[in-house]
Design a protein around this motif. Structure first.
Motif, PDB file in Angstrom:
ATOM      1  N   SER A  68      22.829  -1.100  20.143  1.00  0.00           N
ATOM      2  CA  SER A  68      23.117   0.345  20.022  1.00  0.00           C
ATOM      3  C   SER A  68      23.215   0.726  18.558  1.00  0.00           C
ATOM      4  O   SER A  68      23.071   1.891  18.195  1.00  0.00           O
ATOM      5  N   ASP A  69      23.498  -0.271  17.731  1.00  0.00           N
ATOM      6  CA  ASP A  69      23.617  -0.012  16.300  1.00  0.00           C
ATOM      7  C   ASP A  69      22.381   0.694  15.758  1.00  0.00           C
ATOM      8  O   ASP A  69      22.488   1.539  14.871  1.00  0.00           O
TER       9      ASP A  69
ATOM     10  N   TYR B   9      35.085   3.338  18.078  1.00  0.00           N
ATOM     11  CA  TYR B   9      34.197   2.258  17.648  1.00  0.00           C
ATOM     12  C   TYR B   9      33.906   2.380  16.151  1.00  0.00           C
ATOM     13  O   TYR B   9      33.552   3.465  15.676  1.00  0.00           O
TER      14      TYR B   9
ATOM     15  N   TYR C 112      30.283   3.842  13.878  1.00  0.00           N
ATOM     16  CA  TYR C 112      29.860   5.198  13.488  1.00  0.00           C
ATOM     17  C   TYR C 112      30.213   5.441  12.017  1.00  0.00           C
ATOM     18  O   TYR C 112      29.430   5.987  11.254  1.00  0.00           O
TER      19      TYR C 112
ATOM     20  N   ASN D 229      36.459   2.582  22.843  1.00  0.00           N
ATOM     21  CA  ASN D 229      36.841   1.322  22.216  1.00  0.00           C
ATOM     22  C   ASN D 229      37.642   1.678  20.962  1.00  0.00           C
ATOM     23  O   ASN D 229      37.167   2.475  20.176  1.00  0.00           O
TER      24      ASN D 229
ATOM     25  N   ASP E 190      28.685   7.542  23.710  1.00  0.00           N
ATOM     26  CA  ASP E 190      28.499   6.092  23.783  1.00  0.00           C
ATOM     27  C   ASP E 190      29.132   5.569  25.069  1.00  0.00           C
ATOM     28  O   ASP E 190      30.357   5.587  25.222  1.00  0.00           O
TER      29      ASP E 190
ATOM     30  N   ALA F 132      28.908   2.373  26.297  1.00  0.00           N
ATOM     31  CA  ALA F 132      28.728   0.910  26.278  1.00  0.00           C
ATOM     32  C   ALA F 132      29.465   0.231  27.441  1.00  0.00           C
ATOM     33  O   ALA F 132      29.036  -0.812  27.930  1.00  0.00           O
ATOM     34  N   TYR F 133      30.585   0.834  27.885  1.00  0.00           N
ATOM     35  CA  TYR F 133      31.436   0.193  28.910  1.00  0.00           C
ATOM     36  C   TYR F 133      31.365   0.889  30.265  1.00  0.00           C
ATOM     37  O   TYR F 133      32.196   0.633  31.138  1.00  0.00           O
TER      38      TYR F 133
ATOM     39  N   THR G 121      24.093  -0.120  26.593  1.00  0.00           N
ATOM     40  CA  THR G 121      23.725  -1.377  25.928  1.00  0.00           C
ATOM     41  C   THR G 121      23.599  -2.514  26.935  1.00  0.00           C
ATOM     42  O   THR G 121      24.193  -2.456  28.019  1.00  0.00           O
TER      43      THR G 121
ATOM     44  N   SER H 142      24.667  -5.383  25.957  1.00  0.00           N
ATOM     45  CA  SER H 142      25.591  -6.359  25.355  1.00  0.00           C
ATOM     46  C   SER H 142      26.843  -6.630  26.173  1.00  0.00           C
ATOM     47  O   SER H 142      27.506  -7.632  25.951  1.00  0.00           O
ATOM     48  N   LYS H 143      27.229  -5.758  27.083  1.00  0.00           N
ATOM     49  CA  LYS H 143      28.529  -5.914  27.742  1.00  0.00           C
ATOM     50  C   LYS H 143      28.345  -6.310  29.202  1.00  0.00           C
ATOM     51  O   LYS H 143      28.296  -7.481  29.496  1.00  0.00           O
TER      52      LYS H 143
ATOM     53  N   ARG I 155      20.224  -8.598  21.548  1.00  0.00           N
ATOM     54  CA  ARG I 155      20.241  -7.332  20.810  1.00  0.00           C
ATOM     55  C   ARG I 155      19.342  -6.296  21.466  1.00  0.00           C
ATOM     56  O   ARG I 155      18.184  -6.123  21.086  1.00  0.00           O
TER      57      ARG I 155
ATOM     58  N   GLY J 223      19.815  -2.277  22.796  1.00  0.00           N
ATOM     59  CA  GLY J 223      20.585  -1.074  23.082  1.00  0.00           C
ATOM     60  C   GLY J 223      19.653   0.030  23.565  1.00  0.00           C
ATOM     61  O   GLY J 223      18.454   0.008  23.292  1.00  0.00           O
TER      62      GLY J 223
HETATM   63  C1  LIG Z   1      30.184  -3.248  22.026  1.00  0.00           C
HETATM   64  C2  LIG Z   1      29.883  -1.825  21.778  1.00  0.00           C
HETATM   65  C3  LIG Z   1      28.568  -1.394  21.606  1.00  0.00           C
HETATM   66  C4  LIG Z   1      27.447  -2.368  21.674  1.00  0.00           C
HETATM   67  O1  LIG Z   1      26.720  -2.404  20.530  1.00  0.00           O
HETATM   68  P1  LIG Z   1      25.365  -3.249  20.549  1.00  0.00           P
HETATM   69  O2  LIG Z   1      24.840  -3.005  19.169  1.00  0.00           O
HETATM   70  O3  LIG Z   1      24.501  -2.657  21.616  1.00  0.00           O
HETATM   71  O4  LIG Z   1      25.711  -4.670  20.819  1.00  0.00           O
HETATM   72  C5  LIG Z   1      28.321  -0.052  21.436  1.00  0.00           C
HETATM   73  N1  LIG Z   1      29.316   0.847  21.434  1.00  0.00           N
HETATM   74  C6  LIG Z   1      30.587   0.472  21.603  1.00  0.00           C
HETATM   75  C7  LIG Z   1      31.648   1.488  21.639  1.00  0.00           C
HETATM   76  C8  LIG Z   1      30.919  -0.869  21.758  1.00  0.00           C
HETATM   77  O5  LIG Z   1      32.201  -1.236  21.897  1.00  0.00           O
END
Ligand SMILES: *Cc1c(COP(=O)(O)O)cnc(C)c1O
Length: 343
Positions: free
Chosen positions: A75-76, A101, A104, A149, A174, A176-177, A201, A203-204, A212, A214
């Motif tokens: 997502s970065d 998070y 940003y 987060n 966002d 992500a969760y 993403t 990632s979770k 990697r 997103g």
């Molecule tokens: C873990 C997380 C991500 C994930 O980032 P990636 O780059 O996709 O691994 C994105 N946003 C939030 C709020 C997170 O906690």
């Protein structure tokens, strides 16, 4: 909303790099167009710059059109690209929450763009009025995160809608969760809100932080901007292949998510019984924020036991709090045993 007015001028005028794989996209017998090595199949070939096969899978999974999907190196990548596409250094600004998070802020700092923080309420809620008041004519983006987060809670849906509807720039939500949350994603609302971008993403919940990958979902016009400025081959072959494979194992992912939610609920109850725990905050994510007496001492004790959690004590509103990821039941048991020995 006029997207071109929001864009930085140089980006609106940009003529993007045209790669060999974009110029000719059909099937062929012999590819002699990209100076690739003929040996070492399949890794010798450049990956599909628009990841069409993978997007087809995601499109089906999420029930959304291909042209509303952008894929990034985590997502970065879309976070960074959105800032670089829309925010002029030293002129424009971004509004986000506090706490939220950390990426940003980092991405804004790298681009030299001011990020204005709006405090969540004491109960970690989004104050839509305060958020909108923080914006001015140079605010291009608002970053929201739900579930947030490191607080773990989902933001109030009406407050999110209030922000989206009353802001003239883009709202990035966002998610992500979101797979761990009882509330619904905003993905089905994209058609209703042309200024909304939803981030998710692999990632979770999907257990693929290592590859990697997103996702950004938005109108085709916004997605086109991201595609225009990304690295041409931003998602490598290995990542594309692995993600396609894992999407087919979606049932397994659903099992993981159910298990992690059950573990989270169990851990919330058990953790709140320890005398040094002040409060376990409600969580819609795969972690718990836990307020304690002497969080730093407990953090150091856990490190000695080989258990690493995240100390968030210095974060606004998170005084004396540790963020604890929900692991496997064995891992969670190890943590509980360590806490038992601490008292
Ligand atoms: C873990 C997380 C991500 C994930 O980032 P990636 O780059 O996709 O691994 C994105 N946003 C939030 C709020 C997170 O906690």
């Amino acid at each position: 909303m006029e997207l071109n007015k929001l864009l930085r001028k140089n980006i609106a005028l940009l003529k993007p790099y045209s790669s060999a794989r974009e110029e000719y996209t059909g099937e062929a017998m012999v590819f002699l167009d990209a100076n690739e090595n003929p040996f070492n199949e399949p890794y010798n070939r450049y990956p599909d710059p628009l990841q069409k096969k993978l997007k087809k899978g995601i499109s089906k999974l999420k029930n959304i059109d291909n042209n509303k999907i952008f894929l990034g190196n985590g997502s970065d990548e879309p976070i960074d690209l959105l800032i670089r596409a829309f925010c002029e250094l030293g002129v424009d600004n971004i509004v986000s929450l506090n706490p939220t998070y950390g990426m940003y802020q980092v991405a804004a700092d790298i681009s030299g763009v001011e990020l204005r923080k709006v405090s969540l309420t004491e109960s970690f809620e989004l104050d839509s009025k305060l958020t909108l008041e923080k914006t001015d004519e140079n605010t291009k983006l608002i970053f929201l995160c739900s579930p947030n987060n490191p607080t773990g809670n989902s933001l109030n849906r009406e407050a999110i809608i209030e922000v989206i509807q009353n802001f003239k720039g883009l709202v990035i939500l966002d998610e992500a969760y979101i797979d761990f949350a009882p509330g619904k994603s905003f993905l089905p609302e994209l058609a209703k809100y042309p200024n909304l971008i939803v981030l998710q993403t692999f990632s979770k919940a999907w257990g693929m932080a290592g590859i990697r990958l997103g996702m950004a979902f938005a109108s085709p016009e916004i997605i086109a901007v991201l595609n225009k400025i990304k690295y041409p081959y931003n998602i490598n072959i290995l990542t594309q292949q692995k993600a396609i494979e894992l999407i087919e194992k979606k049932d397994e992912v659903e099992k993981w998510v159910k298990l992690l939610i059950a573990e989270r609920e169990k851990m919330a109850v058990l953790l709140s019984d320890f005398p040094f725990v002040i409060q376990v905050f409600p969580s819609d994510a795969n972690f718990l924020l836990v307020k304690m007496h002497d969080a730093k001492g407990i953090y150091n004790y856990l490190v000695e036991q080989g258990i690493i959690v995240r100390n968030r004590s210095k974060v606004h509103l998170c005084d004396n709090s540790l963020r604890i990821t929900i692991g496997s039941s064995e891992e969670n048991e190890t943590l509980l045993n360590a806490f038992n020995e601490f008292i």
